[in-house]
Design an enzyme around this catalytic site. Structure first.
Site, PDB file in Angstrom:
ATOM      1  N   PHE A 135      10.859 -39.002  11.870  1.00 35.44           N
ATOM      2  CA  PHE A 135      11.335 -39.505  13.163  1.00 35.44           C
ATOM      3  C   PHE A 135      10.178 -39.450  14.137  1.00 35.44           C
ATOM      4  O   PHE A 135       9.593 -38.404  14.358  1.00 35.44           O
ATOM      5  CB  PHE A 135      12.504 -38.656  13.673  1.00 35.44           C
ATOM      6  CG  PHE A 135      13.172 -39.258  14.874  1.00 35.44           C
ATOM      7  CD1 PHE A 135      14.183 -40.200  14.730  1.00 35.44           C
ATOM      8  CD2 PHE A 135      12.785 -38.905  16.159  1.00 35.44           C
ATOM      9  CE1 PHE A 135      14.790 -40.777  15.837  1.00 35.44           C
ATOM     10  CE2 PHE A 135      13.386 -39.480  17.271  1.00 35.44           C
ATOM     11  CZ  PHE A 135      14.397 -40.418  17.110  1.00 35.44           C
ATOM     12  N   ASP A 220       2.335 -35.678  14.099  1.00 33.72           N
ATOM     13  CA  ASP A 220       3.330 -35.725  15.162  1.00 33.72           C
ATOM     14  C   ASP A 220       3.873 -34.310  15.342  1.00 33.72           C
ATOM     15  O   ASP A 220       4.711 -33.849  14.552  1.00 33.72           O
ATOM     16  CB  ASP A 220       4.438 -36.712  14.763  1.00 33.72           C
ATOM     17  CG  ASP A 220       5.572 -36.766  15.784  1.00 33.72           C
ATOM     18  OD1 ASP A 220       5.668 -35.847  16.624  1.00 33.72           O
ATOM     19  OD2 ASP A 220       6.373 -37.708  15.719  1.00 33.72           O
ATOM     20  N   LYS A 249       8.345 -33.118  24.050  1.00 36.87           N
ATOM     21  CA  LYS A 249       9.448 -32.155  24.065  1.00 36.87           C
ATOM     22  C   LYS A 249       9.189 -30.914  24.930  1.00 36.87           C
ATOM     23  O   LYS A 249       9.395 -30.944  26.127  1.00 36.87           O
ATOM     24  CB  LYS A 249       9.812 -31.769  22.647  1.00 36.87           C
ATOM     25  CG  LYS A 249      10.590 -32.896  21.925  1.00 36.87           C
ATOM     26  CD  LYS A 249      11.427 -32.372  20.818  1.00 36.87           C
ATOM     27  CE  LYS A 249      12.177 -33.444  20.052  1.00 36.87           C
ATOM     28  NZ  LYS A 249      13.451 -33.820  20.644  1.00 36.87           N
TER      29      LYS A 249
END
Ligand SMILES: Cc1ncc(COP(=O)(O)O)c(C=O)c1O
Length: 386
Positions: A135, A220, A249
């Site tokens: 993702f 990532d 995040k």
């Protein structure tokens, strides 16, 4: 009286299903709904609130910065932005930073960087090898990069240039590499699919392959970065360094900010190549620098490793088919399709957990989680898992 959920149905696009609760305030690992009920939060805004809710240092930094300067655009220099870049580079690897507002944008920057690098260094190679089940965000390029058809298929035609292979299968990367390949892009632990850590040796072999074939390694670390796995960055567990790393995040402690870091080899952006109006604005950067400072001052990386061990051990007696994770990024999988009712029952019992699908529960709590809070969460989960 119209409820918040009725208003949301009427005025918000229905892009996702929400749980039936409206939160109004939070402190530490606790969050409170509009009826005053208290919840222990093991999801932390999906791996965002590293310091818990409304950490006093972040609140103070945001208040102070808001009173001085909130936004200028990137037409000018600001001190909070260069100070944050310097600290991130010092904590990670020799590189320079580009700031944006989300994980997807950080990955977009990485993808554009790789394509430009390929144009300059690999005869126009542009294909990026990524993994099925990963993702990387919801923009068209990043949703294509993430190998999950349920998220990308409704938006066809998708951009070219992404090749998907099975995660933790190094041979598949070797086999998928062609003259068109420019980079390999991986999560060091796949998060959204339900916490799948890299197998021992996998990242090292991929790094060696990228060196051998003159490819970029993009990691990532949007979900895994900044202490979440018990190291500052998850790739440090594997003893490798990427060429490009993306973050978002937890970086701003809840204030939106993303970052793409590139080493001198990969850093081919020139003035005019890329940009973002809001990216790296003083408010977000002041929040992020404070998050880094508090993580360091309070020893939260080591604490996350220790609490991760306790959390992991506490999941062993829930009758799950499998428990997996790294540090404070843990998941367990039920044999039966009961993750969603379990999530709902936990919510009703004052505990926030995240059902990523019908079988798996993800826990990505604040790094400040205590042993006592783990015991409290365990008591609830054990009662409801049976
Ligand atoms: C590994 C990873 N990359 C990228 C993203 C996308 O981040 P954002 O939702 O901030 O765009 C996520 C979000 O869950 C993620 O887990």
């Amino acid at each position: 009286m119209t409820t918040t959920s009725e208003l949301a149905d009427r005025y918000l696009m229905q892009t996702g299903r929400r749980l039936p609760v409206t939160f109004v305030r939070g402190r530490g690992c606790m969050v409170y709904d509009d009826a005053g009920r208290e919840y222990l939060d093991l999801v932390a805004g999906i791996a965002v609130n590293l310091l818990g809710h409304s950490h006093p240092d972040v609140v103070e930094a945001v208040n102070k910065q808001a009173g001085e300067l909130i936004h200028t655009s990137n037409l000018y220099f600001t001190k909070p932005q260069v100070e944050l870049a310097r600290r991130l580079v010092e904590l990670s690897f020799p590189s320079r930073a580009f700031f944006c507002n989300s994980g997807a944008e950080a990955n977009e920057a990485a993808i554009k960087l790789a394509r430009k690098w390929g144009a300059k260094n690999r005869d126009g190679a542009f294909e990026i090898i990524t993994t099925t089940g990963s993702f990387h965000g919801r923009t068209l390029a990043t949703v294509t990069a993430g190998g999950q058809h349920k998220y990308s298929d409704p938006f066809k035609p998708l951009p070219d240039g992404f090749v998907h292979v099975t995660y933790n299968d190094f041979d598949a990367i070797e086999a998928a590499t062609t003259d068109s390949t420019v980079a390999v892009m991986l999560e060091p632990v796949m998060g959204e699919i339900g916490i799948v850590p890299a197998a021992p040796g996998y990242l090292k072999r991929v790094r060696e392959w990228c060196d051998k074939k003159n490819l970029l390694l993009i990691l990532d670390e949007v979900q895994t970065g900044l202490g979440r796995t018990g190291r500052w960055f998850a790739h440090q567990h594997a003893g490798v360094t990427p060429d490009v790393m993306t973050l978002a995040k937890g970086l701003g402690g809840g204030v939106p900010i993303g970052a793409c870091l590139a080493n001198p080899r990969a850093d081919v952006f020139e003035p005019g190549d890329h940009g973002s109006t809001f990216g790296g604005n003083p408010l977000a950067c002041a929040a992020a620098s404070t998050v880094l400072h508090v993580i360091e001052r309070d020893g939260l990386v080591g604490h996350a490793a220790e609490m991760g061990g306790l959390l992991r051990a506490s999941l062993d007696d829930l009758g799950a088919k499998e428990v997996r994770g790294l540090g404070l990024m843990q998941a367990f999988e039920f044999e039966d399709a009961k993750a969603k009712p379990f999530q709902q029952a936990c919510l009703e019992a004052g505990l926030i957990v995240n059902a990523v699908d019908d079988h798996s529960i993800r826990l990505v709590p604040p790094l400040i989680l205590t042993a006592k809070e783990i015991e409290r969460a365990h008591a609830v989960m054990q009662k409801l898992a049976g």
